[in-house]
Motif scaffolding. Sequence first.
Motif, PDB file in Angstrom:
ATOM      1  N   ASN A   6      -2.108  46.805   5.879  1.00 13.62           N
ATOM      2  CA  ASN A   6      -4.175  48.089   6.354  1.00 13.62           C
ATOM      3  C   ASN A   6      -5.095  47.520   5.938  1.00 13.62           C
ATOM      4  N   GLN A   7      -5.365  45.794   4.757  1.00  9.72           N
ATOM      5  CA  GLN A   7      -6.031  45.391   4.398  1.00  9.72           C
ATOM      6  C   GLN A   7      -7.506  45.320   4.989  1.00  9.72           C
ATOM      7  N   GLY A   8      -6.888  44.475   6.168  1.00  9.98           N
ATOM      8  CA  GLY A   8      -8.005  44.526   7.422  1.00  9.98           C
ATOM      9  C   GLY A   8      -9.076  45.480   7.563  1.00  9.98           C
ATOM     10  N   THR A   9      -8.638  46.494   7.755  1.00 13.66           N
ATOM     11  CA  THR A   9      -9.271  47.944   8.359  1.00 13.66           C
ATOM     12  C   THR A   9      -9.596  48.386   7.306  1.00 13.66           C
ATOM     13  N   ASP A  10      -9.050  47.687   6.122  1.00 16.51           N
ATOM     14  CA  ASP A  10      -9.816  49.209   5.376  1.00 16.51           C
ATOM     15  C   ASP A  10     -10.801  47.843   4.304  1.00 16.51           C
ATOM     16  N   GLU A  12     -13.204  46.366   6.332  1.00 16.09           N
ATOM     17  CA  GLU A  12     -13.989  46.653   7.726  1.00 16.09           C
ATOM     18  C   GLU A  12     -15.236  47.849   7.412  1.00 16.09           C
ATOM     19  N   SER A  13     -13.646  48.665   6.593  1.00 15.81           N
ATOM     20  CA  SER A  13     -14.516  50.283   6.903  1.00 15.81           C
ATOM     21  C   SER A  13     -15.839  50.222   5.777  1.00 15.81           C
ATOM     22  N   ILE A  14     -15.930  49.364   4.177  1.00 17.26           N
ATOM     23  CA  ILE A  14     -16.625  48.990   3.295  1.00 17.26           C
ATOM     24  C   ILE A  14     -18.257  48.405   3.852  1.00 17.26           C
ATOM     25  N   ARG A  15     -17.609  48.126   5.188  1.00 15.88           N
ATOM     26  CA  ARG A  15     -18.938  47.730   5.756  1.00 15.88           C
ATOM     27  C   ARG A  15     -20.280  46.842   4.393  1.00 15.88           C
ATOM     28  N   PRO A  16     -19.121  45.485   4.041  1.00 14.25           N
ATOM     29  CA  PRO A  16     -20.245  44.672   3.253  1.00 14.25           C
ATOM     30  C   PRO A  16     -21.445  44.114   3.434  1.00 14.25           C
ATOM     31  N   ASP A  17     -22.638  44.343   2.465  1.00 11.38           N
ATOM     32  CA  ASP A  17     -23.924  44.067   2.694  1.00 11.38           C
ATOM     33  C   ASP A  17     -24.525  42.987   1.899  1.00 11.38           C
ATOM     34  N   ILE A 108     -16.835  35.629   3.067  1.00 14.53           N
ATOM     35  CA  ILE A 108     -14.907  35.317   2.543  1.00 14.53           C
ATOM     36  C   ILE A 108     -14.684  36.885   3.470  1.00 14.53           C
ATOM     37  N   ALA A 109     -15.183  37.757   3.717  1.00 15.26           N
ATOM     38  CA  ALA A 109     -15.005  39.156   5.127  1.00 15.26           C
ATOM     39  C   ALA A 109     -14.102  38.782   5.975  1.00 15.26           C
ATOM     40  N   ASP A 110     -14.997  37.595   6.658  1.00 13.77           N
ATOM     41  CA  ASP A 110     -14.476  36.940   8.155  1.00 13.77           C
ATOM     42  C   ASP A 110     -13.007  36.410   7.943  1.00 13.77           C
ATOM     43  N   LEU A 111     -12.674  36.119   6.815  1.00 11.64           N
ATOM     44  CA  LEU A 111     -11.534  35.806   6.725  1.00 11.64           C
ATOM     45  C   LEU A 111      -9.973  36.576   6.432  1.00 11.64           C
ATOM     46  N   ARG A 112     -10.352  38.208   6.421  1.00 11.26           N
ATOM     47  CA  ARG A 112      -9.581  38.824   6.163  1.00 11.26           C
ATOM     48  C   ARG A 112      -8.352  38.875   7.532  1.00 11.26           C
ATOM     49  N   PRO A 113      -7.367  39.259   6.833  1.00 11.51           N
ATOM     50  CA  PRO A 113      -5.882  39.795   8.259  1.00 11.51           C
ATOM     51  C   PRO A 113      -6.677  40.379   9.720  1.00 11.51           C
ATOM     52  N   PRO A 140     -11.093  44.793  -5.049  1.00 17.43           N
ATOM     53  CA  PRO A 140      -9.996  44.273  -4.443  1.00 17.43           C
ATOM     54  C   PRO A 140      -9.919  43.602  -3.619  1.00 17.43           C
ATOM     55  N   HIS A 141     -11.129  44.357  -1.980  1.00 22.24           N
ATOM     56  CA  HIS A 141     -10.034  43.746  -0.942  1.00 22.24           C
ATOM     57  C   HIS A 141     -10.770  42.558  -0.615  1.00 22.24           C
ATOM     58  N   ALA A 142     -11.320  41.867  -2.034  1.00 21.03           N
ATOM     59  CA  ALA A 142     -11.747  40.186  -1.437  1.00 21.03           C
ATOM     60  C   ALA A 142     -10.344  39.650  -1.949  1.00 21.03           C
ATOM     61  N   LEU A 143      -9.381  40.125  -3.209  1.00 19.94           N
ATOM     62  CA  LEU A 143      -8.513  39.459  -3.927  1.00 19.94           C
ATOM     63  C   LEU A 143      -7.455  39.618  -2.563  1.00 19.94           C
ATOM     64  N   GLN A 144      -7.425  40.655  -2.221  1.00 19.63           N
ATOM     65  CA  GLN A 144      -6.370  40.847  -1.138  1.00 19.63           C
ATOM     66  C   GLN A 144      -5.922  40.116  -0.090  1.00 19.63           C
ATOM     67  N   THR A 145      -6.584  39.818   0.126  1.00 20.40           N
ATOM     68  CA  THR A 145      -7.811  38.473   1.865  1.00 20.40           C
ATOM     69  C   THR A 145      -7.261  37.438   0.579  1.00 20.40           C
TER      70      THR A 145
END
Length: 227
Positions: A6-10, A12-17, A108-113, A140-145
């Motif tokens: 679920n990490q990729g979806t998660d 996306e939900s935080i919308r990095p600024d 880094i968010a571009d590299l998520r699953p 934590p999301h970046a680390l999971q990526t």
Amino acid sequence: MINSDNQGTDYESIRPDRSGQAEAFDAIGDRYDEAFPHKEGQVAAGEWLIESLEAGSRVLDLGCGTGVPTARQLADAGLETVGVDLSAEMVKLARTYAPGATFHQADIADLRPGGPLDLGRFDAVAAFFSLLMLPRAEIPHALQTIRHLLAPGGLFALSMVEADVDDFSIPFLGNTIRVSGYLREDLHHVIEAAGFEIVKESSYTYAPAVADVPPEEQVFLCCRRRG
């Protein structure tokens, strides 16, 4: 640990600024290396990767900056090196200073699953002072990526500045950037909770060569992906 399915979806939900972050480093350019001329801790962590990997192993330099010293160090050692940075100017400089590596301008968010940029899997990832550019909620999301990008048992070398701050605005080389940090025990917890084993640690008190950046305590962790 975040469920990697679920990490990729998660993420996306935080919308990095990132507003202003890339622009600041575009403006800083070469002055970053002038302000931080001595990078013994970063070089030593890069040497750990080189000594631990076979020639030809794939390594990602996440937040590569100008490519100096890490991307150049890894590529010169015979590793297949890929660098990623949010700043177009940093990527331009890196392609000049580390011609043996390949570089992409990306978040880094571009590299998520399931994200827009799939670079494949890596035997190691280096993230030197790049995670501190993220708010704590995103780390934590970046680390999971990063864990997703690594092969099982892959290596992860990172550095942070020890500080109890979250998305805190600071003056930096004539610009303003936002940074986050942890006290050391908290950093250990965040890294281990993301599925990494810390196998080596070092720290350095660093005084940058410019007046508007205060002395800092730099923490370097050499880690291995569990599972």
